[in-house]
Design an enzyme around this catalytic site. Sequence first.
Site, PDB file in Angstrom:
ATOM      1  N   TYR A 151      93.172  20.733  16.687  1.00 23.18           N
ATOM      2  CA  TYR A 151      94.688  20.977  16.054  1.00 23.18           C
ATOM      3  C   TYR A 151      94.675  20.060  14.806  1.00 23.18           C
ATOM      4  O   TYR A 151      95.211  20.349  13.869  1.00 23.18           O
ATOM      5  CB  TYR A 151      95.819  20.696  16.879  1.00 23.18           C
ATOM      6  N   LYS A 191      85.045  22.067  28.836  1.00 19.81           N
ATOM      7  CA  LYS A 191      84.338  23.368  28.531  1.00 19.81           C
ATOM      8  C   LYS A 191      82.920  22.723  28.366  1.00 19.81           C
ATOM      9  O   LYS A 191      82.378  23.009  27.198  1.00 19.81           O
ATOM     10  CB  LYS A 191      84.916  24.152  27.339  1.00 19.81           C
ATOM     11  N   ASP A 217      88.202  27.927  31.711  1.00 20.39           N
ATOM     12  CA  ASP A 217      88.239  29.257  32.149  1.00 20.39           C
ATOM     13  C   ASP A 217      88.512  29.327  33.492  1.00 20.39           C
ATOM     14  O   ASP A 217      89.526  30.039  33.964  1.00 20.39           O
ATOM     15  CB  ASP A 217      87.114  30.168  31.474  1.00 20.39           C
ATOM     16  N   ASP A 244      97.679  22.711  25.852  1.00 18.09           N
ATOM     17  CA  ASP A 244      98.771  23.287  24.964  1.00 18.09           C
ATOM     18  C   ASP A 244      98.684  24.712  25.766  1.00 18.09           C
ATOM     19  O   ASP A 244      99.966  25.356  26.384  1.00 18.09           O
ATOM     20  CB  ASP A 244      98.219  23.786  23.740  1.00 18.09           C
ATOM     21  N   ASP A 271     101.610  25.421  29.412  1.00 19.61           N
ATOM     22  CA  ASP A 271     102.598  26.746  29.520  1.00 19.61           C
ATOM     23  C   ASP A 271     102.457  27.357  30.652  1.00 19.61           C
ATOM     24  O   ASP A 271     103.470  28.003  31.364  1.00 19.61           O
ATOM     25  CB  ASP A 271     102.369  27.627  28.081  1.00 19.61           C
TER      26      ASP A 271
END
Length: 353
Positions: free
Chosen positions: A138, A188, A220, A244, A248
């Site tokens: 980001y 990852k 994943d 992020d 959620d």
Amino acid sequence: MKIAILAGDGIGPEIITQAVRVLEALKSDGLKFELEPGLLGGCAVDAAGEPFPEATRRLVAEADAAILGAVGGPRYDVLPRQLRPEQGLLGIRKMLGLFANLRPAVLYPELANASTLKPEIVAGLDILIVRELTGDIYFGEPRGIELRDGQRVGFNTMIYSEAEISRIAHVAFRAARKRKRKLCSVDKMNVLECTQLWRDVVVETAKDYPEVELSHMLVDNAAMQLVRNPGQFDVMVTGNMFGDILSDEASMLTGSIGMLPSASLDDKNKGLYEPIHGSAPDIAGKDVANPLATILSAAMMLRYTFDQEAAAGRIENAVKRVLAQGYRTQDIYEPGMKKVGTAEMGDAVLANI
Ligand code: NAD
């Protein structure tokens, strides 16, 4: 303990009022608070012409912690970007260097029907997601969209230094120590070097916390496991982008946005505490908003900034009892329960404190 009280916009003032009542009630325990109000967001634009005015900067710089209702509303969406309420929130995060975002997802047994998952899958759910908040793809440079060989190419940079990884890992290990002592680090590493470093540094940091059981999971798989068997997790730590998305996902396992608090901390545990929901302009001023996420944010503040575990537990237990007694605001209401408004819900929590 100096606490900045930032009510913000929409339902912000209504829900913050209830959290302040709860904090005031704890003064009888011998806790000494100085609560000082400040303006952030749209209300600050109205009063001072900008979303994060100088007086609020001074207030949050001096305070040990800040608690926020929420900012924003349709009235402000037409303003130039630098005057939008969200800029106040980004400004405060940046100024205070809040790099650690803590998002618990707790399912209260009484609200099991609010989840979209089967009750037996979410029963007992109590996860804390620790998300790095100031680095990663980001913010990484270079970034942009440019023309290469006659076509547009978009690119971003996923980047973490070992210092950034170790400081968020320390936060997560310390949080795990206060809970069930289980930490799952999500990366990852099978395809991204950046997250190979993430895994290496988390493993190195683990040496300081032999009492915490560390595991690793690819992102994943973590996304899948969160809906398959969320009960396996206690604390999860991950980078900004994965966090992020996963935070959620985890919060929605509980199905009740009005119940979930959050904390954003700096390296000295100074923090900004706020419910995960927004300013809910559709129900503002009607005394129907659920104040429990904000009240639980006050509990997180007592735990993480002030190390007042007993006081935090008193608030959380009071919330559990209120739910067991059948009090429900409209967002979590089911037939047969006692429907209450924002202030009445605050009364019920106070009665149980
Ligand atoms: P929202 O979270 O404000 O509302 C989504 C839905 O949930 C609405 O139907 C609302 O009524 C309901 N809801 C939210 N909180 C509730 C509560 N405590 N009790 C009962 N119901 C509740 O999200 P939105 O509608 O997308 O955004 C509204 C405004 O909030 C926008 O201006 C947005 O930018 C802002 N926002 C602010 C923050 C923040 O301050 N941290 C976070 C998200 C959105």
